[in-house]
Scaffold this motif. Sequence first.
Motif, PDB file in Angstrom:
ATOM      1  N   ALA A 179     -45.509 110.258  28.552  1.00 26.78           N
ATOM      2  CA  ALA A 179     -45.346 109.624  27.242  1.00 26.78           C
ATOM      3  C   ALA A 179     -44.334 108.491  27.309  1.00 26.78           C
ATOM      4  O   ALA A 179     -44.554 107.405  26.763  1.00 26.78           O
ATOM      5  CB  ALA A 179     -44.916 110.666  26.211  1.00 26.78           C
ATOM      6  N   GLY A 180     -43.222 108.730  28.000  1.00 21.78           N
ATOM      7  CA  GLY A 180     -42.212 107.692  28.144  1.00 21.78           C
ATOM      8  C   GLY A 180     -42.723 106.491  28.914  1.00 21.78           C
ATOM      9  O   GLY A 180     -42.422 105.339  28.569  1.00 21.78           O
ATOM     10  N   PRO A 197     -41.341  87.101  24.167  1.00 18.52           N
ATOM     11  CA  PRO A 197     -39.960  87.498  24.525  1.00 18.52           C
ATOM     12  C   PRO A 197     -39.020  87.657  23.332  1.00 18.52           C
ATOM     13  O   PRO A 197     -38.076  88.465  23.392  1.00 18.52           O
ATOM     14  CB  PRO A 197     -39.498  86.346  25.433  1.00 18.52           C
ATOM     15  CG  PRO A 197     -40.762  85.762  25.983  1.00 18.52           C
ATOM     16  CD  PRO A 197     -41.773  85.885  24.892  1.00 18.52           C
ATOM     17  N   ASP A 198     -39.235  86.923  22.255  1.00 22.87           N
ATOM     18  CA  ASP A 198     -38.314  86.972  21.116  1.00 22.87           C
ATOM     19  C   ASP A 198     -38.733  87.957  20.034  1.00 22.87           C
ATOM     20  O   ASP A 198     -38.061  88.069  18.998  1.00 22.87           O
ATOM     21  CB  ASP A 198     -38.188  85.573  20.492  1.00 22.87           C
ATOM     22  CG  ASP A 198     -37.597  84.560  21.465  1.00 22.87           C
ATOM     23  OD1 ASP A 198     -36.753  84.959  22.293  1.00 22.87           O
ATOM     24  OD2 ASP A 198     -37.997  83.379  21.411  1.00 22.87           O
ATOM     25  N   LEU A 199     -39.804  88.661  20.247  1.00 17.97           N
ATOM     26  CA  LEU A 199     -40.312  89.579  19.227  1.00 17.97           C
ATOM     27  C   LEU A 199     -39.483  90.860  19.182  1.00 17.97           C
ATOM     28  O   LEU A 199     -39.299  91.523  20.207  1.00 17.97           O
ATOM     29  CB  LEU A 199     -41.767  89.926  19.541  1.00 17.97           C
ATOM     30  CG  LEU A 199     -42.467  90.908  18.599  1.00 17.97           C
ATOM     31  CD1 LEU A 199     -42.606  90.303  17.205  1.00 17.97           C
ATOM     32  CD2 LEU A 199     -43.843  91.286  19.157  1.00 17.97           C
ATOM     33  N   PRO A 200     -38.952  91.249  18.002  1.00 15.73           N
ATOM     34  CA  PRO A 200     -38.245  92.541  17.890  1.00 15.73           C
ATOM     35  C   PRO A 200     -39.219  93.694  18.120  1.00 15.73           C
ATOM     36  O   PRO A 200     -40.254  93.773  17.471  1.00 15.73           O
ATOM     37  CB  PRO A 200     -37.731  92.541  16.446  1.00 15.73           C
ATOM     38  CG  PRO A 200     -37.789  91.121  15.993  1.00 15.73           C
ATOM     39  CD  PRO A 200     -38.934  90.501  16.733  1.00 15.73           C
ATOM     40  N   ILE A 201     -38.860  94.595  19.045  1.00 11.72           N
ATOM     41  CA  ILE A 201     -39.762  95.683  19.425  1.00 11.72           C
ATOM     42  C   ILE A 201     -39.047  97.030  19.310  1.00 11.72           C
ATOM     43  O   ILE A 201     -37.915  97.190  19.765  1.00 11.72           O
ATOM     44  CB  ILE A 201     -40.276  95.488  20.865  1.00 11.72           C
ATOM     45  CG1 ILE A 201     -41.116  94.210  20.958  1.00 11.72           C
ATOM     46  CG2 ILE A 201     -41.105  96.687  21.312  1.00 11.72           C
ATOM     47  CD1 ILE A 201     -41.545  93.865  22.369  1.00 11.72           C
ATOM     48  N   ILE A 202     -39.724  97.982  18.701  1.00  7.44           N
ATOM     49  CA  ILE A 202     -39.245  99.357  18.580  1.00  7.44           C
ATOM     50  C   ILE A 202     -40.297 100.258  19.212  1.00  7.44           C
ATOM     51  O   ILE A 202     -41.508 100.023  19.037  1.00  7.44           O
ATOM     52  CB  ILE A 202     -39.071  99.762  17.105  1.00  7.44           C
ATOM     53  CG1 ILE A 202     -38.264  98.707  16.336  1.00  7.44           C
ATOM     54  CG2 ILE A 202     -38.429 101.132  16.972  1.00  7.44           C
ATOM     55  CD1 ILE A 202     -38.493  98.732  14.845  1.00  7.44           C
ATOM     56  N   THR A 203     -39.875 101.278  19.935  1.00  7.74           N
ATOM     57  CA  THR A 203     -40.833 102.217  20.523  1.00  7.74           C
ATOM     58  C   THR A 203     -40.509 103.637  20.087  1.00  7.74           C
ATOM     59  O   THR A 203     -39.365 103.963  19.772  1.00  7.74           O
ATOM     60  CB  THR A 203     -40.813 102.154  22.065  1.00  7.74           C
ATOM     61  OG1 THR A 203     -39.518 102.555  22.537  1.00  7.74           O
ATOM     62  CG2 THR A 203     -41.112 100.749  22.558  1.00  7.74           C
ATOM     63  N   ASP A 204     -41.533 104.476  20.053  1.00  6.99           N
ATOM     64  CA  ASP A 204     -41.312 105.863  19.669  1.00  6.99           C
ATOM     65  C   ASP A 204     -42.442 106.729  20.214  1.00  6.99           C
ATOM     66  O   ASP A 204     -43.585 106.265  20.326  1.00  6.99           O
ATOM     67  CB  ASP A 204     -41.254 105.992  18.150  1.00  6.99           C
ATOM     68  CG  ASP A 204     -40.571 107.279  17.687  1.00  6.99           C
ATOM     69  OD1 ASP A 204     -40.098 108.042  18.555  1.00  6.99           O
ATOM     70  OD2 ASP A 204     -40.519 107.515  16.471  1.00  6.99           O
ATOM     71  N   VAL A 205     -42.114 107.958  20.567  1.00  7.30           N
ATOM     72  CA  VAL A 205     -43.102 108.957  20.948  1.00  7.30           C
ATOM     73  C   VAL A 205     -43.187 109.960  19.808  1.00  7.30           C
ATOM     74  O   VAL A 205     -42.180 110.551  19.413  1.00  7.30           O
ATOM     75  CB  VAL A 205     -42.716 109.672  22.262  1.00  7.30           C
ATOM     76  CG1 VAL A 205     -43.711 110.788  22.567  1.00  7.30           C
ATOM     77  CG2 VAL A 205     -42.664 108.680  23.414  1.00  7.30           C
ATOM     78  N   LEU A 206     -44.380 110.132  19.264  1.00 11.44           N
ATOM     79  CA  LEU A 206     -44.580 111.011  18.115  1.00 11.44           C
ATOM     80  C   LEU A 206     -45.002 112.389  18.596  1.00 11.44           C
ATOM     81  O   LEU A 206     -45.977 112.524  19.326  1.00 11.44           O
ATOM     82  CB  LEU A 206     -45.665 110.424  17.202  1.00 11.44           C
ATOM     83  CG  LEU A 206     -45.529 108.935  16.844  1.00 11.44           C
ATOM     84  CD1 LEU A 206     -46.723 108.490  16.010  1.00 11.44           C
ATOM     85  CD2 LEU A 206     -44.220 108.678  16.109  1.00 11.44           C
ATOM     86  N   ALA A 207     -44.286 113.405  18.178  1.00 15.77           N
ATOM     87  CA  ALA A 207     -44.573 114.766  18.627  1.00 15.77           C
ATOM     88  C   ALA A 207     -45.645 115.414  17.751  1.00 15.77           C
ATOM     89  O   ALA A 207     -45.417 116.428  17.075  1.00 15.77           O
ATOM     90  CB  ALA A 207     -43.297 115.597  18.610  1.00 15.77           C
ATOM     91  N   GLU A 208     -46.818 114.820  17.738  1.00 14.09           N
ATOM     92  CA  GLU A 208     -47.944 115.341  16.961  1.00 14.09           C
ATOM     93  C   GLU A 208     -49.234 114.739  17.490  1.00 14.09           C
ATOM     94  O   GLU A 208     -49.206 113.867  18.362  1.00 14.09           O
ATOM     95  CB  GLU A 208     -47.767 115.041  15.477  1.00 14.09           C
ATOM     96  CG  GLU A 208     -47.407 113.609  15.166  1.00 14.09           C
ATOM     97  CD  GLU A 208     -46.850 113.465  13.755  1.00 14.09           C
ATOM     98  OE1 GLU A 208     -47.114 114.347  12.909  1.00 14.09           O
ATOM     99  OE2 GLU A 208     -46.152 112.466  13.493  1.00 14.09           O
TER     100      GLU A 208
END
Length: 299
Positions: A62-63, A78-89
Motif C-alpha cells: 500500500a505504501g 512539480p509545483d502541485l500540492p500533493i497529499i497521500t493517504d492509505v484508506l483502511a477499508e
Amino acid sequence: MESPLVVGVDGSDASLTALDWGVDEAVRHGLALRIVHASMWERYEGVVPTWAMERPSGQVLAGNIVGTAAERARRRAPDLPIITDVLAEDASTGLLREGREGSILVVGSRGRGEFADLLLGSVSLVVAARAHCPVVVVRGDRQALEARHERVLLGVGEHDVDSPAVRFAFREAAARDAELDVVRAWRRPAHGPADHLLMKRAGAVYFAEESTELLDKALETAASEHPRVRLRRSSVEGPAHTILTERSAAADLLVVGARRRDGLIGLELGRVAHRALHHASCPVAVVPQWRSETTEGEP
C-alpha cells in the motif's frame, strides 16, 4: 481553501492513466491533489506491534502504491500540492467517503484484478453511481486523454435547467479554453396519434422546437456567467445514449448528469450515464443532482 481533487490508485495501468489525467485537471483548476489507495491489510494481517522490525507485506504494498503515484505526479507537475493517504477499508467505501470532501473524484476505468475484457470495473461503476461529488472515469484514446480535441461534450436532459452538470461543463470548457458542444436529444412518442406524412413532419417540428427551447433555457444562466466559452448547440432526434457515445470520439470530456435521492440505497445512474461509462471514447464526468424523496422520479 477549496477541496482537493481526489484520485484513487491501485497500481494498475488504468489507475495510473487516471492519475495523469487528475494531475492535469488539478493544475488546470488550481486544486491540491489527494492520492488515495484503499487497502484492507490491517484486517488480514493485524496491527503491527511497535517493536516489530518488519512491516507486513500488505502495508509495504500500500505504501509503495501511493508513494510511486506521488512521485509520478510530482514529475508531471512539480509545483502541485500533493497529499497521500492509505484508506483502511474497501475501495468502494473508501472512495465514496472521499467523495464527500473532494471537489472531484477521479478513477480509472477498471482496476487490478478486473477481467481484461470488462468495459468498466465494478468499483468505478459503484463510485460513479453513488458519489456525492462529480466523478470522472478516465477512459478513451490518447487524443482525448491529452485534450487534443479542445472540446467538452455535454448532454442536456429534461431536468438539466441550470443543473450542476451544466455548470460543471461550462467551468471545464472555460478552464480548458475549449469549445462546449451541447446536445439535447429528443424522440417522438412511439405511439403517435396519426401516421400521415404531413402529421409526422408537423410532429417532428413540434418536438424539435420544444427541445431547442429547453436547451436554451438550460444554458441561459451558465452561458451568461461564462461569456467567453464558445458554444455549439445541437437538438438531435434519436436516443441520447447513442448520440453522445458517437460524438464522444471528437471530445476530450463527456459530461452527463445523474439524478440522486438522499437515503436511497443502490445505484442511481440512468441509461445515458451508464452507456457513456461503458462505451465513450473519452473520459466521462458524472455530475450528481440531488433531489428529495418527494420529488417526482425521472421517466
